[in-house]
Scaffold this active site. Structure first.
Site, PDB file in Angstrom:
ATOM      1  CG  ASN A  44      -0.374   0.185   2.402  1.00 46.46           C
ATOM      2  OD1 ASN A  44       0.844  -0.943   2.874  1.00 46.46           O
ATOM      3  ND2 ASN A  44      -0.636   0.700   3.469  1.00 46.46           N
ATOM      4  CD  GLU A  46      -1.315   4.934   4.702  1.00 42.71           C
ATOM      5  OE1 GLU A  46      -0.573   5.355   5.413  1.00 42.71           O
ATOM      6  OE2 GLU A  46      -2.056   3.638   5.490  1.00 42.71           O
ATOM      7  CB  CYS A  55      -5.265  -1.241  -1.452  1.00 39.48           C
ATOM      8  SG  CYS A  55      -6.553  -0.599   0.032  1.00 39.48           S
ATOM      9  CD  GLU A  57      -5.870  -6.108  -0.989  1.00 38.99           C
ATOM     10  OE1 GLU A  57      -4.866  -4.959  -0.686  1.00 38.99           O
ATOM     11  OE2 GLU A  57      -5.968  -6.253   0.070  1.00 38.99           O
ATOM     12  CB  CYS A  88     -11.009  -2.508   1.268  1.00 46.58           C
ATOM     13  SG  CYS A  88     -10.971  -1.932  -0.895  1.00 46.58           S
ATOM     14  CB  CYS A  91      -8.723  -4.531  -3.320  1.00 42.99           C
ATOM     15  SG  CYS A  91      -7.442  -3.342  -2.671  1.00 42.99           S
TER      16      CYS A  91
HETATM   17  N1  THU Z   1      -5.453  -1.415   2.839  1.00 40.71           N
HETATM   18  C1  THU Z   1      -4.772  -1.473   2.004  1.00 40.71           C
HETATM   19  O1  THU Z   1      -3.732  -1.719   1.571  1.00 40.71           O
HETATM   20  N2  THU Z   1      -5.617  -3.383   1.436  1.00 40.71           N
HETATM   21  C2  THU Z   1      -7.391  -3.221   2.403  1.00 40.71           C
HETATM   22  O2  THU Z   1      -7.443  -4.723   1.527  1.00 40.71           O
HETATM   23  C3  THU Z   1      -7.764  -2.453   2.722  1.00 40.71           C
HETATM   24  C4  THU Z   1      -6.820  -1.953   3.042  1.00 40.71           C
HETATM   25  C5  THU Z   1      -4.816  -0.125   3.309  1.00 40.71           C
HETATM   26  C6  THU Z   1      -5.073   1.079   2.924  1.00 40.71           C
HETATM   27  C7  THU Z   1      -4.442   1.758   3.226  1.00 40.71           C
HETATM   28  O3  THU Z   1      -2.721   2.127   3.606  1.00 40.71           O
HETATM   29  C8  THU Z   1      -4.638   0.863   5.062  1.00 40.71           C
HETATM   30  O4  THU Z   1      -4.844  -1.054   4.502  1.00 40.71           O
HETATM   31  C9  THU Z   1      -5.495   1.477   5.741  1.00 40.71           C
HETATM   32  O5  THU Z   1      -6.199   1.663   5.779  1.00 40.71           O
END
Ligand code: THU
Length: 132
Positions: A44, A46, A55, A57, A88, A91
């Site tokens: 991920n 941000e 994310c 994925e 999520c 994804c």
């Molecule tokens: N995140 C993912 O990388 N994958 C997911 O399926 C859910 C959330 C990340 C996004 C963000 O950087 C952090 O988790 C907190 O939400």
């Protein structure tokens, strides 16, 4: 195709090291497996404008797709979360479009030997599609 689940989970755990998560501090790694046995990892990333965050994925999927990969047999997702992190909704949609037949493995980074198993189809039944 016999899937080496532990190898894919380990790849996701390694990919997690590349996470750029200065805001949530929640590091996620993902690894996709192609029919030829290639593994593509992602993590991920941000943004200070939180909604722009992507994310693990989707990063892995976008890496793989833009590198020419078209079919995926499995995806592993790893984060420090009891039982492993569930992908999520966003994804799930992208996986349903580009990896509809994939199996999904999730594991807690603190316990990579315990893997929960799902399928993309099971995680997003009757997914929205425009192309067949
Ligand atoms: N995140 C993912 O990388 N994958 C997911 O399926 C859910 C959330 C990340 C996004 C963000 O950087 C952090 O988790 C907190 O939400």
């Amino acid at each position: 195709m016999k899937i080496d689940v532990q190898k894919l989970v380990q790849a996701a755990a390694r990919a997690r090291a590349g996470a750029v998560a200065p805001y949530s501090k929640f590091k996620v790694g993902a690894a996709l497996l192609t029919p030829a046995g290639r593994i593509i990892g992602g993590a991920n990333v941000e943004s200070a404008s939180y909604g722009l965050t992507c994310c693990a994925e989707r990063i892995a999927l976008f890496k793989a797709l833009t590198d020419g990969e078209k079919k995926f047999v499995a995806v592993a997702v790893v984060a420090r979360w009891d039982g492993g992190p569930m992908p999520c909704g966003a994804c799930r949609q992208l996986l349903a479009e580009y990896a509809p037949d994939a199996r999904v493995f999730v594991a807690d980074s603190a316990d990579l030997d315990t893997v929960q198993k799902f399928t993309v189809r099971g995680l997003l039944p009757r997914a929205f599609r425009l192309a067949s």
